[in-house]
Design a protein around this motif. Structure first.
Motif, short mmCIF file in Angstrom:
data_model
loop_
_atom_site.label_atom_id
_atom_site.label_comp_id
_atom_site.label_asym_id
_atom_site.label_seq_id
_atom_site.Cartn_x
_atom_site.Cartn_y
_atom_site.Cartn_z
N LEU A 131 -3.15 -0.86 -7.16
CA LEU A 131 -2.75 -2.07 -6.43
C LEU A 131 -3.63 -3.24 -6.84
O LEU A 131 -4.86 -3.09 -6.91
CB LEU A 131 -2.87 -1.80 -4.93
N VAL A 148 -6.51 0.28 1.75
CA VAL A 148 -6.67 0.09 0.31
C VAL A 148 -7.95 0.74 -0.19
O VAL A 148 -7.96 1.48 -1.17
CB VAL A 148 -6.65 -1.41 -0.05
N LEU A 194 -4.23 4.44 -5.51
CA LEU A 194 -3.81 3.10 -5.08
C LEU A 194 -3.85 2.13 -6.26
O LEU A 194 -4.77 1.31 -6.38
CB LEU A 194 -4.70 2.59 -3.94
N LEU A 217 -13.26 -0.66 -3.42
CA LEU A 217 -12.60 -1.81 -4.04
C LEU A 217 -13.37 -2.27 -5.27
O LEU A 217 -14.60 -2.22 -5.30
CB LEU A 217 -12.53 -2.99 -3.06
N PRO A 277 -7.62 0.22 -6.74
CA PRO A 277 -7.31 -1.12 -6.23
C PRO A 277 -8.29 -2.17 -6.73
O PRO A 277 -9.50 -1.93 -6.83
CB PRO A 277 -7.41 -0.95 -4.72
N ILE A 301 0.84 -1.21 0.00
CA ILE A 301 0.00 0.00 0.00
C ILE A 301 0.87 1.25 0.00
O ILE A 301 0.64 2.18 -0.77
CB ILE A 301 -0.95 -0.01 1.22
#
Length: 329
Positions: free
Chosen positions: A113, A98, A111, A143, A167, A68
Motif C-alpha cells: 500500500l 497499515v 500490505l 511503516l 506499506p 487496506i
C-alpha cells in the motif's frame, strides 16, 4: 533525457505501474475525472477506467480502510490524500492496521500500500493545510516513510514504493510540484532506503530533506564564495534513516547541521540527533546544530509564515558558527 515537472514525474510513475500491473489502482478524492488536486492522476481515468481511478466521498477513514482491505486481498492501492493533513482523519487505520496487520496476522497478510500526497508548509495555506506529518507517522512501527525532492527521485521512488510488499508513506511537498528537471526517458527505479549525497564537502555535514534541500543549496552557493566547503545529504528515506551514508559523511567532516521543515520537538531532527549521539558521538568535534520550524501552528500571514521556517541566512550563520568551533569540545 527529458525535462518534466515533478507532478509529471509522479504521473508517469503511476501510469507506468498501472500499465504493468493490473492490481495497481488509485483511490482518493478527485483522483479520477478531476485528475487530482495537483494533476498527478490527470486523464488516467480515460486510460484505465473509473474503477482503477476511484473517486471517493470526503471520508478519509473510510477510503483508507477500503484500501487496506483491498491490499490484504492482493491488490496494490495508491491512496492519495488531497492534502496529507486530511489523513489525520485516517490515523487509526494507518496506525492500527497499515502498520500492524502483517505482524498481527503472523505474516498471513501483506500490505502493498502507498499513501501519498502533498504536505509541508505552502504559501499562506493556513495551519490546517501546512502541517508536517512526518513527525506524526515516524513513531508508528511497520511503516516506511519517504520524502521525494526532485522529479528524478520522485518518479524512481514512487515506482519502487508501488512495487514494495510493505506499506509506504510517500511525502510530496506542495511547493515542489512545479519544480522542473531532466529525468531518463527509459524506465528506472530507485532504492527506498538510500540517502543522496547532493554535494560532497569536507568541513560540515548538512542533513536535510524535501523542500529544505533547496534552502540549503541556496545557502551553500553563498558559502562557497567564502571558501566554506559543506557536504549536503538529502535523507530521502525518513524511516528507516540511511545511517550508513550519514556515518561515512560524519567520519569525514566531524560536524553536523540538521535542516528540516518539521517541528523541533519530536521531529525527524530529534531522531537524527538521537541516532548520531548513540552511534557516532566520538566522531563529533562540535555539538549538532538543529534548524527546525517553530513549534507553533503555521501562521496564515505571509511574513509570519516565513518567520517560522528555516531560511538560507540561518543556514549560512550555522555553518560559520560550527566551523569556527575549535576541536576541544
Amino acid at each position: 533525457m527529458k525535462k518534466v515537472f515533478l507532478f509529471e514525474a509522479l504521473h508517469e510513475a503511476t501510469d507506468e505501474e498501472m500499465a504493468q500491473d493490473p492490481k495497481v489502482f488509485v483511490i482518493g478524492e478527485d483522483v479520477g475525472h478531476y485528475g487530482g488536486s495537483y494533476k498527478v492522476t490527470r486523464d488516467l481515468h480515460i486510460k484505465y477506467g473509473d474503477l482503477r481511478l476511484l473517486d471517493t466521498p470526503i471520508a478519509e477513514n473510510s477510503f483508507t480502510g477500503l484500501a487496506i482491505g483491498s491490499a490484504m486481498t492482493g491488490l496494490k492501492p495508491i491512496v492519495e490524500g488531497m492534502n496529507m493533513s486530511f489523513l489525520l482523519l485516517a490515523f487509526n487505520q494507518i496506525a492500527n492496521n497499515v502498520g500492524m496487520l502483517r505482524y498481527t496476522s503472523g505474516g498471513n497478510f501483506h500490505l502493498p500500500l502507498v499513501i501519498r500526497g502533498p504536505g509541508g508548509i505552502g504559501r499562506q495555506l493556513g495551519p490546517e493545510h501546512s502541517q508536517r506529518l512526518e513527525a506524526y507517522f515516524q513513531g508508528i512501527p511497520g511503516l516506511r516513510i519517504i520524502a521525494c525532492s526532485t522529479p528524478y527521485n520522485a518518479k524512481g521512488l514512487l515506482k519502487s514504493a508501488i512495487r514494495s510488499e510493505n506499506p509506504v508513506i510517500f511525502f510530496e511537498h506542495v511547493l515542489l510540484y512545479n519544480l522542473q528537471a531532466n529525468i531518463p526517458s527509459e524506465e528506472y527505479t530507485l532504492p527506498l532506503d538510500k540517502a543522496e549525497v547532493v554535494k560532497e564537502g569536507k568541513q560540515v555535514t548538512i542533513l536535510t530533506y524535501s523542500r529544505m534541500r533547496y534552502n540549503v543549496l541556496q545557502a551553500v552557493d553563498k558559502l562557497l564564495l567564502e571558501n566554506y566547503d559543506p557536504e549536503v545529504i538529502d535523507l530521502i528515506s525518513l524511516k528507516p534513516l540511511d545511517i550508513n551514508t550519514i556515518e561515512r559523511s560524519i567520519k569525514k567532516t566531524h560536524k553536523v547541521i540538521i535542516v528540516e521543515e518539521c517541528m523541533r520537538t519530536g521531529g525527524i531532527g530529534a531522531e537524527l540527533i538521537a541516532q548520531i549521539t548513540e552511534k557516532l558521538f566520538d566522531q563529533l568535534d562540535a555539538p549538532v546544530i538543529r534548524l527546525s520550524s517553530a513549534d507553533i501552528p503555521t501562521p496564515y500571514n505571509g511574513k509570519l509564515e516565513q518567520a517560522t521556517i528555516v531560511q538560507p541566512q540561518q543556514i549560512i550563520d550555522a555553518v560559520k558558527q560550527i566551523c569556527e568551533m575549535n576541536n576541544t569540545w
